[in-house]
Motif scaffolding. Structure first.
Motif, PDB file in Angstrom:
ATOM      1  N   TYR A  24       0.874  -1.170   0.000  1.00 19.25           N
ATOM      2  CA  TYR A  24       0.000   0.000   0.000  1.00 19.25           C
ATOM      3  C   TYR A  24       0.906   1.214   0.000  1.00 19.25           C
ATOM      4  CZ  TYR A  24      -4.219   2.675   1.233  1.00 19.25           C
ATOM      5  OH  TYR A  24      -5.288   3.524   1.229  1.00 19.25           O
ATOM      6  N   LEU A  76       1.304   5.604  -0.437  1.00 18.93           N
ATOM      7  CA  LEU A  76       0.607   6.861  -0.209  1.00 18.93           C
ATOM      8  C   LEU A  76       1.507   8.025  -0.603  1.00 18.93           C
ATOM      9  CD1 LEU A  76       0.436   4.866   2.570  1.00 18.93           C
ATOM     10  CD2 LEU A  76      -1.458   6.417   3.015  1.00 18.93           C
ATOM     11  N   TYR A 118       1.992  12.092   0.478  1.00 17.94           N
ATOM     12  CA  TYR A 118       1.673  13.151   1.409  1.00 17.94           C
ATOM     13  C   TYR A 118       2.262  14.452   0.892  1.00 17.94           C
ATOM     14  CZ  TYR A 118      -0.053  10.145   5.182  1.00 17.94           C
ATOM     15  OH  TYR A 118      -0.791   9.276   5.933  1.00 17.94           O
ATOM     16  N   PRO A 170       2.567  16.698   7.615  1.00 14.32           N
ATOM     17  CA  PRO A 170       2.196  16.138   6.310  1.00 14.32           C
ATOM     18  C   PRO A 170       0.686  15.904   6.244  1.00 14.32           C
ATOM     19  CG  PRO A 170       4.024  14.911   7.293  1.00 14.32           C
ATOM     20  CD  PRO A 170       3.481  15.812   8.354  1.00 14.32           C
ATOM     21  N   THR A 171       0.105  16.145   5.072  1.00 12.53           N
ATOM     22  CA  THR A 171      -1.316  15.857   4.883  1.00 12.53           C
ATOM     23  C   THR A 171      -1.467  14.835   3.771  1.00 12.53           C
ATOM     24  OG1 THR A 171      -1.531  17.754   3.409  1.00 12.53           O
ATOM     25  CG2 THR A 171      -2.167  18.077   5.688  1.00 12.53           C
ATOM     26  N   PHE A 172      -2.350  13.901   3.980  1.00 12.33           N
ATOM     27  CA  PHE A 172      -2.572  12.822   3.034  1.00 12.33           C
ATOM     28  C   PHE A 172      -3.131  13.369   1.721  1.00 12.33           C
ATOM     29  CE2 PHE A 172      -3.646   8.847   1.297  1.00 12.33           C
ATOM     30  CZ  PHE A 172      -4.941   8.908   0.827  1.00 12.33           C
ATOM     31  N   SER A 218      -3.659   7.612  -2.368  1.00  9.09           N
ATOM     32  CA  SER A 218      -3.026   6.325  -2.092  1.00  9.09           C
ATOM     33  C   SER A 218      -3.340   5.334  -3.201  1.00  9.09           C
ATOM     34  CB  SER A 218      -3.520   5.761  -0.759  1.00  9.09           C
ATOM     35  OG  SER A 218      -4.912   5.522  -0.798  1.00  9.09           O
ATOM     36  N   ILE A 251       3.452   0.996   3.108  1.00  2.00           N
ATOM     37  CA  ILE A 251       3.107   0.154   4.250  1.00  2.00           C
ATOM     38  C   ILE A 251       3.302  -1.300   3.846  1.00  2.00           C
ATOM     39  CG2 ILE A 251       1.253  -0.603   5.796  1.00  2.00           C
ATOM     40  CD1 ILE A 251      -0.024   2.098   5.511  1.00  2.00           C
ATOM     41  N   LEU A 298       3.929   3.682   8.469  1.00  8.08           N
ATOM     42  CA  LEU A 298       4.377   4.221   7.199  1.00  8.08           C
ATOM     43  C   LEU A 298       5.891   4.330   7.167  1.00  8.08           C
ATOM     44  CD1 LEU A 298       1.872   7.210   7.050  1.00  8.08           C
ATOM     45  CD2 LEU A 298       1.810   5.226   5.546  1.00  8.08           C
ATOM     46  N   THR A 358      -4.096   2.102   5.864  1.00  8.96           N
ATOM     47  CA  THR A 358      -4.911   3.271   6.114  1.00  8.96           C
ATOM     48  C   THR A 358      -3.996   4.467   6.268  1.00  8.96           C
ATOM     49  OG1 THR A 358      -6.574   4.232   7.565  1.00  8.96           O
ATOM     50  CG2 THR A 358      -4.918   2.871   8.601  1.00  8.96           C
ATOM     51  N   GLU A 359      -4.519   5.622   5.851  1.00 13.28           N
ATOM     52  CA  GLU A 359      -3.658   6.793   5.947  1.00 13.28           C
ATOM     53  C   GLU A 359      -3.583   7.289   7.382  1.00 13.28           C
ATOM     54  OE1 GLU A 359      -6.426   6.618   4.162  1.00 13.28           O
ATOM     55  OE2 GLU A 359      -7.689   8.385   4.428  1.00 13.28           O
ATOM     56  N   ALA A 360      -2.471   7.913   7.678  1.00 13.26           N
ATOM     57  CA  ALA A 360      -2.278   8.515   8.987  1.00 13.26           C
ATOM     58  C   ALA A 360      -2.485  10.020   8.885  1.00 13.26           C
ATOM     59  CB  ALA A 360      -0.882   8.205   9.517  1.00 13.26           C
ATOM     60  N   PHE A 361      -3.020  10.586   9.944  1.00 11.05           N
ATOM     61  CA  PHE A 361      -3.231  12.032  10.029  1.00 11.05           C
ATOM     62  C   PHE A 361      -2.197  12.587  10.997  1.00 11.05           C
ATOM     63  CE2 PHE A 361      -7.334  12.528   7.869  1.00 11.05           C
ATOM     64  CZ  PHE A 361      -7.705  11.194   7.757  1.00 11.05           C
TER      65      PHE A 361
END
Lengths: 112, 113
Positions: A32, A34, A36, A44-46, A49, A93, A100, B100-103
């Motif tokens: 997985y 992602l 950011y 960091p902001t998502f 993904s 991941i 992460l 799952t994404e982390a905030f």
């Protein structure tokens, strides 16, 4: 040992053009991925993904492509806007595990 | 309404001191993390908690001790601060472990002088 590599520390693109940010990984257990985005003095902001069972995921101006055989992913931003200027981190991941694992980041500058 | 908030944002302290950074999330997430961004800009995991239980402890000196009083809070205590501890520390949370994404919180810039 860097498992996630972003080999370009910086990228400059003109407003309206496409920005392509690249990321390579070495761990075949990653499943997985992602992206950011990080502005100065913020966390960091998502952004977007992709699961390893896909090769493309799109969300508005942002598209992520995954090439598992090459262990490579890329983020395309089109059209690029000045507000996109930030540091972009690639992260991954492992199957069934957290957390992460981040790349070092690429600083994108979109020039008006 | 901030989802993941950490305090303080900036912390300047002398070598040898003990300090704490607090983190709270109001997202109802089960998993919380501490990451460190060093001078080379790498973001590296330090600790991960799931429902108040420590599940990941990377090779971090034992001067660093996380504490989770409940699943919405994960604080970081650092004893006997050293110059090399200077970095930006980020708290984060995710709904669960895995895909799952982390905030992330806004970060705490720690400077040890």
């Amino acid at each position: 040992d860097q498992q996630v590599k972003q080999n370009s520390p910086s990228l400059s693109v003109q407003e309206g053009r496409i920005s392509i940010l690249n990321c390579d990984y070495t761990n075949s257990m990653f499943d997985y991925f992602l992206w950011y985005k990080k502005y100065p003095a913020e966390g960091p902001t998502f952004l977007i993904s992709i699961s390893s069972i896909k090769d493309k995921n799109e969300d508005g101006r942002f598209t992520v492509f995954l090439n598992k055989s090459a262990k490579h992913l890329s983020l395309h931003i089109v059209p690029s806007q000045p507000g996109d200027s930030a540091v972009y981190f690639c992260a991954a991941i492992e199957r069934g595990n957290t957390p992460l694992v981040f790349g070092k980041g690429t600083r994108l500058s979109v020039i008006a | 309404d901030t989802a993941v908030s950490q305090t303080p944002k900036y912390l300047v302290t002398q070598m040898g001191n003990d300090k704490s950074i607090k983190c709270e999330q109001n997202l109802g997430h089960d998993t919380m993390y501490w990451y460190k961004q060093d001078s080379k800009k790498f973001l590296k995991i330090m600790f991960s908690y799931n429902n108040k239980e420590l599940i990941i402890n990377e090779t971090v000196p034992n001067r660093f001790s996380p504490k989770s009083p409940d699943k919405a809070h994960l604080n970081l205590h650092i004893n006997s601060l050293e110059l090399g501890d200077s970095a930006v520390y980020f708290c984060a949370s995710s709904q669960n472990r895995g895909r799952t994404e982390a905030f992330f919180g806004q970060g705490t810039r720690l400077t040890v002088v």
